[in-house]
Design a protein around this motif. Sequence first.
Motif, PDB file in Angstrom:
ATOM      1  N   PHE A 258       1.013  -1.099  -0.188  1.00 31.11           N
ATOM      2  CA  PHE A 258       0.262  -0.086   0.185  1.00 31.11           C
ATOM      3  C   PHE A 258       0.670   1.196   0.047  1.00 31.11           C
ATOM      4  CE2 PHE A 258      -4.281  -2.192   1.718  1.00 31.11           C
ATOM      5  CZ  PHE A 258      -4.314  -2.983   0.597  1.00 31.11           C
ATOM      6  N   ALA A 259       1.895   0.592   0.271  1.00 31.56           N
ATOM      7  CA  ALA A 259       2.715   2.567   0.138  1.00 31.56           C
ATOM      8  C   ALA A 259       3.175   2.798  -1.089  1.00 31.56           C
ATOM      9  CB  ALA A 259       4.567   1.934   1.639  1.00 31.56           C
ATOM     10  N   ALA A 260       3.084   1.893  -1.858  1.00 27.17           N
ATOM     11  CA  ALA A 260       3.882   1.635  -3.331  1.00 27.17           C
ATOM     12  C   ALA A 260       2.859   2.568  -4.190  1.00 27.17           C
ATOM     13  CB  ALA A 260       3.712   0.000  -3.634  1.00 27.17           C
ATOM     14  N   LEU A 261       2.245   1.899  -3.707  1.00 25.91           N
ATOM     15  CA  LEU A 261       0.085   2.827  -3.856  1.00 25.91           C
ATOM     16  C   LEU A 261       0.027   4.182  -3.590  1.00 25.91           C
ATOM     17  CD1 LEU A 261      -2.218  -0.015  -4.196  1.00 25.91           C
ATOM     18  CD2 LEU A 261      -0.291   0.409  -5.576  1.00 25.91           C
ATOM     19  N   ALA A 262       0.587   4.717  -2.402  1.00 29.07           N
ATOM     20  CA  ALA A 262       0.527   6.130  -2.069  1.00 29.07           C
ATOM     21  C   ALA A 262       1.723   6.492  -2.677  1.00 29.07           C
ATOM     22  CB  ALA A 262       0.433   5.797  -0.635  1.00 29.07           C
ATOM     23  N   LEU A 263       2.680   6.403  -2.511  1.00 31.57           N
ATOM     24  CA  LEU A 263       3.826   7.161  -3.138  1.00 31.57           C
ATOM     25  C   LEU A 263       3.414   7.596  -4.253  1.00 31.57           C
ATOM     26  CD1 LEU A 263       7.336   5.004  -1.843  1.00 31.57           C
ATOM     27  CD2 LEU A 263       6.354   7.301  -1.658  1.00 31.57           C
ATOM     28  N   SER A 264       2.627   6.712  -5.288  1.00 30.69           N
ATOM     29  CA  SER A 264       2.831   7.304  -7.068  1.00 30.69           C
ATOM     30  C   SER A 264       1.236   6.605  -7.120  1.00 30.69           C
ATOM     31  CB  SER A 264       3.932   6.773  -7.827  1.00 30.69           C
ATOM     32  OG  SER A 264       3.491   6.537  -9.062  1.00 30.69           O
ATOM     33  N   PRO A 265       0.515   7.449  -6.807  1.00 30.83           N
ATOM     34  CA  PRO A 265      -1.380   7.119  -7.319  1.00 30.83           C
ATOM     35  C   PRO A 265      -1.242   7.237  -8.673  1.00 30.83           C
ATOM     36  CG  PRO A 265      -0.960   8.460  -5.470  1.00 30.83           C
ATOM     37  CD  PRO A 265       0.810   8.714  -6.009  1.00 30.83           C
ATOM     38  N   ASP A 266      -0.441   7.467  -9.493  1.00 34.47           N
ATOM     39  CA  ASP A 266      -0.809   7.530 -10.830  1.00 34.47           C
ATOM     40  C   ASP A 266       0.161   6.130 -11.363  1.00 34.47           C
ATOM     41  OD1 ASP A 266       1.492   8.776 -11.160  1.00 34.47           O
ATOM     42  OD2 ASP A 266       0.613  10.576 -11.880  1.00 34.47           O
ATOM     43  N   GLY A 267       1.162   6.219 -10.623  1.00 34.83           N
ATOM     44  CA  GLY A 267       2.175   4.812 -10.704  1.00 34.83           C
ATOM     45  C   GLY A 267       2.671   5.472 -11.628  1.00 34.83           C
ATOM     46  N   ARG A 268       3.531   6.704 -12.594  1.00 34.29           N
ATOM     47  CA  ARG A 268       4.513   7.053 -13.477  1.00 34.29           C
ATOM     48  C   ARG A 268       5.512   7.332 -12.267  1.00 34.29           C
ATOM     49  NH1 ARG A 268       1.645   9.380 -17.496  1.00 34.29           N
ATOM     50  NH2 ARG A 268      -0.166   9.784 -17.715  1.00 34.29           N
ATOM     51  N   SER A 269       6.087   7.437 -11.747  1.00 36.04           N
ATOM     52  CA  SER A 269       7.207   7.654 -10.897  1.00 36.04           C
ATOM     53  C   SER A 269       8.170   6.426 -10.511  1.00 36.04           C
ATOM     54  CB  SER A 269       7.003   8.010  -9.490  1.00 36.04           C
ATOM     55  OG  SER A 269       8.068   8.826  -8.511  1.00 36.04           O
ATOM     56  N   THR A 270       8.460   6.160 -12.245  1.00 38.21           N
ATOM     57  CA  THR A 270       9.241   5.161 -11.401  1.00 38.21           C
ATOM     58  C   THR A 270      11.157   4.695 -10.913  1.00 38.21           C
ATOM     59  OG1 THR A 270      10.642   5.548 -13.190  1.00 38.21           O
ATOM     60  CG2 THR A 270       8.522   4.626 -13.773  1.00 38.21           C
ATOM     61  N   GLY A 271      11.193   5.729  -9.873  1.00 39.71           N
ATOM     62  CA  GLY A 271      12.146   5.285  -8.804  1.00 39.71           C
ATOM     63  C   GLY A 271      11.567   5.483  -7.168  1.00 39.71           C
ATOM     64  N   ASP A 272      10.221   5.047  -7.320  1.00 40.06           N
ATOM     65  CA  ASP A 272       9.783   4.730  -6.401  1.00 40.06           C
ATOM     66  C   ASP A 272       9.571   3.460  -4.959  1.00 40.06           C
ATOM     67  OD1 ASP A 272       8.920   7.485  -5.679  1.00 40.06           O
ATOM     68  OD2 ASP A 272       7.025   7.517  -6.770  1.00 40.06           O
ATOM     69  N   LEU A 273       8.972   2.155  -6.429  1.00 38.19           N
ATOM     70  CA  LEU A 273       9.119   0.976  -6.206  1.00 38.19           C
ATOM     71  C   LEU A 273      10.581   0.750  -5.790  1.00 38.19           C
ATOM     72  CD1 LEU A 273       7.213  -1.179  -5.878  1.00 38.19           C
ATOM     73  CD2 LEU A 273       7.379  -2.067  -8.062  1.00 38.19           C
ATOM     74  N   PRO A 274      11.343   1.121  -6.837  1.00 34.27           N
ATOM     75  CA  PRO A 274      12.139   0.200  -6.338  1.00 34.27           C
ATOM     76  C   PRO A 274      13.648   0.852  -4.751  1.00 34.27           C
ATOM     77  CG  PRO A 274      12.845   0.952  -8.996  1.00 34.27           C
ATOM     78  CD  PRO A 274      11.308   1.099  -8.296  1.00 34.27           C
ATOM     79  N   TRP A 275      13.063   2.185  -4.796  1.00 33.73           N
ATOM     80  CA  TRP A 275      13.324   2.876  -3.371  1.00 33.73           C
ATOM     81  C   TRP A 275      12.989   2.231  -2.737  1.00 33.73           C
ATOM     82  CZ3 TRP A 275      10.257   4.956   0.224  1.00 33.73           C
ATOM     83  CH2 TRP A 275      10.940   5.654   1.320  1.00 33.73           C
ATOM     84  N   LEU A 276      11.376   1.672  -2.716  1.00 29.58           N
ATOM     85  CA  LEU A 276      10.400   0.901  -1.972  1.00 29.58           C
ATOM     86  C   LEU A 276      11.525  -0.095  -0.841  1.00 29.58           C
ATOM     87  CD1 LEU A 276       8.205   2.115  -0.142  1.00 29.58           C
ATOM     88  CD2 LEU A 276       6.980   0.087  -1.521  1.00 29.58           C
ATOM     89  N   MET A 277      11.123  -0.963  -2.376  1.00 32.38           N
ATOM     90  CA  MET A 277      12.263  -2.341  -2.050  1.00 32.38           C
ATOM     91  C   MET A 277      13.411  -2.417  -1.727  1.00 32.38           C
ATOM     92  SD  MET A 277      11.075  -3.092  -6.052  1.00 32.38           S
ATOM     93  CE  MET A 277      12.496  -4.496  -6.407  1.00 32.38           C
ATOM     94  N   ARG A 278      14.110  -1.203  -1.343  1.00 31.11           N
ATOM     95  CA  ARG A 278      15.624  -1.215  -1.239  1.00 31.11           C
ATOM     96  C   ARG A 278      15.070  -1.036   0.373  1.00 31.11           C
ATOM     97  NH1 ARG A 278      17.559   1.108  -5.981  1.00 31.11           N
ATOM     98  NH2 ARG A 278      16.937   3.152  -5.137  1.00 31.11           N
ATOM     99  N   LEU A 279      14.372  -0.205   0.432  1.00 32.71           N
ATOM    100  CA  LEU A 279      14.058   0.304   2.321  1.00 32.71           C
ATOM    101  C   LEU A 279      13.356  -1.000   2.812  1.00 32.71           C
ATOM    102  CD1 LEU A 279      13.596   2.210   3.902  1.00 32.71           C
ATOM    103  CD2 LEU A 279      11.730   2.946   3.847  1.00 32.71           C
ATOM    104  N   ALA A 280      12.339  -1.786   2.055  1.00 34.49           N
ATOM    105  CA  ALA A 280      12.013  -2.927   2.656  1.00 34.49           C
ATOM    106  C   ALA A 280      13.134  -4.128   2.914  1.00 34.49           C
ATOM    107  CB  ALA A 280      10.871  -4.072   2.282  1.00 34.49           C
ATOM    108  N   VAL A 281      14.104  -4.089   2.053  1.00 37.12           N
ATOM    109  CA  VAL A 281      15.326  -5.384   2.279  1.00 37.12           C
ATOM    110  C   VAL A 281      16.434  -4.446   3.713  1.00 37.12           C
ATOM    111  CG1 VAL A 281      17.707  -6.190   1.593  1.00 37.12           C
ATOM    112  CG2 VAL A 281      15.049  -5.932   0.482  1.00 37.12           C
ATOM    113  N   GLU A 282      16.180  -3.507   3.945  1.00 33.33           N
ATOM    114  CA  GLU A 282      16.844  -2.693   4.968  1.00 33.33           C
ATOM    115  C   GLU A 282      16.547  -2.549   6.028  1.00 33.33           C
ATOM    116  OE1 GLU A 282      17.408   2.105   5.985  1.00 33.33           O
ATOM    117  OE2 GLU A 282      18.415   1.226   4.322  1.00 33.33           O
TER     118      GLU A 282
END
Length: 328
Positions: free
Chosen positions: A190-214
């Motif tokens: 749900f954080a991924a959806l909230a960061l970029s409601p229109d899905g256009r910001s392509t850097g948001d998902l990889p950033w979130l993935m890295r944070l989740a691993v961290e």
Amino acid sequence: MIRAAALAVALLSAGAFPSVHAEISDVKDVHAAFAAQRYDEIEALYDKVLRERRRAADGRFQSEVFLGNLPWYSDDDPASESYWPKVDAATAAWLAHSPGSPLAAMVRAHVLARRGNRLSAIGRWKEVDALVAEARRLLAGAREQGKRDANWHAVRLRVLGVEGVPREDVLDAIHAAAAVDPYPLRPWQFAALALSPDGRSTGDLPWLMRLAVERTRTTEGTTMYARVLASAYWHFPHLAAHPFGHDALDWNVAHRSFTELKQRYPEGYEPNLHGALACLAGDRAVTAAALAQAGAYAREDVWKIWGGDKHLARCRAWSTGEAQGPRA
């Protein structure tokens, strides 16, 4: 699932609830219990699975599976006029029965957000504003108990995404959720959806993935990289244009994550996603292995997101040595 949903609707319509029943003891039973208005039992079971922190074979916590099994009816499209009256009435009835239940508040806030998200796509803004306002009130009322529950934070993020709050507010909510419990998948999705409601910001998902691993590496290794990706990649179609590189996916990390995920939570492993990415990365062996595991269950819809209509066929031919490359 369809049969269970039809039964739920029939029970609600007829008001014919069984007078004798066995106590629910498994998360798969909560849908039928919800249709039968057995709210006290539902709330007791949710408290139990929260305490136990058991996981399903795909890596999700039982509390996440629980919520996924609750209020859906015959039509799972929140914009459908055949869907909303049933879900609206059912979740309102639960709140009327259990006005102090954080679970009832979370479930209703979530369905309000889902409905609002779909209505925003067709410009029904006045209705969206009303739905979001109610969802916020419900979450605020459940905050004292809910803030210790990762699922409360997940729903909060879902509502923030529909509301369209400033990015800083979403980031604050993500870090608050991770501080409480970074291990459930639902808040990250749900954080991924909230960061970029229109899905256009392509850097948001990889950033979130890295944070989740961290935040989870100590016990989960790199598995959250693949799990977060699998939960939300469909929301970021522009990521497929340039999937690897700066502010995008790291193929080496992704491959390691999928491999660890397959070992740790085999039912959570998605060979189609792994294979589609491996093909784009030029990794023939991994592409072939993923396709072999997918077998007859190769999902063209997954491959299509990453490479178009012919991505699966091209990658299959390439991985067996019949073609020169995935984009040939």
